[in-house]
Design a protein around this motif. Sequence first.
Motif, PDB file in Angstrom:
ATOM      1  N   SER A   1      68.526  16.881  29.775  1.00 14.54           N
ATOM      2  CA  SER A   1      69.419  17.815  30.331  1.00 14.54           C
ATOM      3  C   SER A   1      70.817  17.151  30.520  1.00 14.54           C
ATOM      4  O   SER A   1      71.469  17.064  31.709  1.00 14.54           O
ATOM      5  CB  SER A   1      69.085  17.998  31.954  1.00 14.54           C
ATOM      6  N   LEU A   2      71.303  16.695  29.364  1.00 16.31           N
ATOM      7  CA  LEU A   2      72.725  16.068  29.098  1.00 16.31           C
ATOM      8  C   LEU A   2      73.927  16.889  29.280  1.00 16.31           C
ATOM      9  O   LEU A   2      73.691  18.176  28.726  1.00 16.31           O
ATOM     10  CB  LEU A   2      72.864  15.087  28.270  1.00 16.31           C
ATOM     11  N   PRO A   3      74.843  16.841  30.066  1.00 16.79           N
ATOM     12  CA  PRO A   3      76.090  17.681  29.944  1.00 16.79           C
ATOM     13  C   PRO A   3      76.818  17.498  28.550  1.00 16.79           C
ATOM     14  O   PRO A   3      76.543  16.540  28.087  1.00 16.79           O
ATOM     15  CB  PRO A   3      76.948  17.170  31.191  1.00 16.79           C
ATOM     16  N   PRO A   4      77.710  18.403  28.236  1.00 17.72           N
ATOM     17  CA  PRO A   4      78.420  17.982  27.062  1.00 17.72           C
ATOM     18  C   PRO A   4      79.468  16.889  27.230  1.00 17.72           C
ATOM     19  O   PRO A   4      79.602  16.375  28.462  1.00 17.72           O
ATOM     20  CB  PRO A   4      79.391  19.457  26.877  1.00 17.72           C
TER      21      PRO A   4
ATOM     22  N   ALA B   1      75.137  24.122  19.843  1.00 16.14           N
ATOM     23  CA  ALA B   1      75.493  24.131  21.208  1.00 16.14           C
ATOM     24  C   ALA B   1      74.288  24.561  22.082  1.00 16.14           C
ATOM     25  O   ALA B   1      74.112  24.221  23.224  1.00 16.14           O
ATOM     26  CB  ALA B   1      76.717  24.918  21.569  1.00 16.14           C
ATOM     27  N   GLY B   2      73.224  25.136  21.358  1.00 18.28           N
ATOM     28  CA  GLY B   2      71.897  25.743  22.178  1.00 18.28           C
ATOM     29  C   GLY B   2      71.042  24.439  22.731  1.00 18.28           C
ATOM     30  O   GLY B   2      70.208  24.869  23.522  1.00 18.28           O
ATOM     31  N   TYR B   3      71.085  23.240  22.195  1.00 17.38           N
ATOM     32  CA  TYR B   3      70.211  22.352  22.217  1.00 17.38           C
ATOM     33  C   TYR B   3      70.658  21.691  23.855  1.00 17.38           C
ATOM     34  O   TYR B   3      69.807  21.088  24.526  1.00 17.38           O
ATOM     35  CB  TYR B   3      70.494  21.235  21.509  1.00 17.38           C
ATOM     36  N   LEU B   4      71.764  22.134  24.425  1.00 17.56           N
ATOM     37  CA  LEU B   4      72.186  21.769  25.756  1.00 17.56           C
ATOM     38  C   LEU B   4      72.010  22.752  26.676  1.00 17.56           C
ATOM     39  O   LEU B   4      72.020  22.425  27.956  1.00 17.56           O
ATOM     40  CB  LEU B   4      73.816  21.422  25.800  1.00 17.56           C
ATOM     41  N   GLU B   5      71.525  23.795  26.250  1.00 24.08           N
ATOM     42  CA  GLU B   5      71.059  25.017  27.139  1.00 24.08           C
ATOM     43  C   GLU B   5      69.701  25.369  27.392  1.00 24.08           C
ATOM     44  O   GLU B   5      69.023  25.936  28.085  1.00 24.08           O
ATOM     45  CB  GLU B   5      71.525  26.345  26.467  1.00 24.08           C
TER      46      GLU B   5
ATOM     47  N   ARG C   1      75.705  16.975  22.008  1.00 20.11           N
ATOM     48  CA  ARG C   1      76.481  16.941  23.009  1.00 20.11           C
ATOM     49  C   ARG C   1      77.881  16.952  22.569  1.00 20.11           C
ATOM     50  O   ARG C   1      78.859  17.670  23.578  1.00 20.11           O
ATOM     51  CB  ARG C   1      76.443  15.664  23.848  1.00 20.11           C
ATOM     52  N   GLY C   2      78.256  16.511  21.386  1.00 20.70           N
ATOM     53  CA  GLY C   2      79.602  16.569  21.053  1.00 20.70           C
ATOM     54  C   GLY C   2      80.149  18.034  20.630  1.00 20.70           C
ATOM     55  O   GLY C   2      81.212  18.205  20.230  1.00 20.70           O
TER      56      GLY C   2
ATOM     57  N   HIS D   1      64.213  19.739  20.607  1.00 20.92           N
ATOM     58  CA  HIS D   1      64.359  20.531  21.772  1.00 20.92           C
ATOM     59  C   HIS D   1      63.621  19.853  23.116  1.00 20.92           C
ATOM     60  O   HIS D   1      64.181  19.925  24.009  1.00 20.92           O
ATOM     61  CB  HIS D   1      63.645  21.962  21.510  1.00 20.92           C
ATOM     62  N   GLU D   2      62.638  19.333  22.900  1.00 22.25           N
ATOM     63  CA  GLU D   2      61.594  18.674  23.926  1.00 22.25           C
ATOM     64  C   GLU D   2      62.472  17.452  24.365  1.00 22.25           C
ATOM     65  O   GLU D   2      62.594  17.220  25.356  1.00 22.25           O
ATOM     66  CB  GLU D   2      60.348  18.369  23.154  1.00 22.25           C
TER      67      GLU D   2
END
Length: 274
Positions: free
Chosen positions: A107-110, A267-271, A192-193, A100-101
């Motif tokens: 802050s990478l986009p998908p 998917a939560g890791y991108l939020e 991200r994928g 998470h850290e």
Amino acid sequence: MDTGNTHQEAPLDPAIVEAMGISPAALEEVEGIVGRMPTVEELSTLLAMWESNGRQQGLLGWLRGQHHTVERNEYLYTDTDTTHKDIREPRVKDCIPLAHEVMAGLSLPPLPPRQRLARKRLLYMAGNVATGFLDSEYARRCLHLVADPVHHESEDDEMAYLHMILTSLHAAKVISTFCPVGKGGLFATLARGCTRTAGFDILTCREVRLDAFLFGEEGGRYLVSLPEEQDDFFLLKMDEARVNCCFLGRTTTGRAVVDDMDYGPAAGYLEVEN
């Protein structure tokens, strides 16, 4: 774990191990924790610890969350600091907040749609397995280490060659997607994928440090997904091309799972907000 027992001369009786409800895979994990073939007393102690923990997860998954006595590269050096730093290898469950850290710092986009992972796909890493992590977001944010970037010209050649091979296999519909392992390492690339419906279930390589495998940013590697029916042909082509590849696992339904431990929604890791 050192219970004071001397190394047993006779092999551990498989019937006793089976009667204790310990699978061969779990026994192998115990060997890594003890540093040798365990005694019956040591197995009993570990089982008692597991039971006292409430059996909240399977025995093998719980064992994989324990510290191992045999750890590689425990003392690390940076290029600018010759003072050793005692950095213990994290356990599988310790990597959840680390992931998470790391992702919060990036802050990478998908990934683009053509590189997103679909369900029911096998996952491979093509290229050499990462063994270092000093020049990475993980080292900077989680370990507060700063190392000079190390770049080898051979990495560019390796990436170009790998890209050519994988592009050809993608055009032939042997593989579904491929993308370079970049910032945040393998874990960030996997996250991200993923989509709301697609997650991943992987096993890490026990020959290298867990944090290096998940968060190392060494170049020359690609994350590859492919249908299961193409597995044999893909491995044949990798062998013919003399390309290293490491089987990771499979895409699943929405969750991120590492070594049988649930890391939550992929998917939560991108939020995660900074």
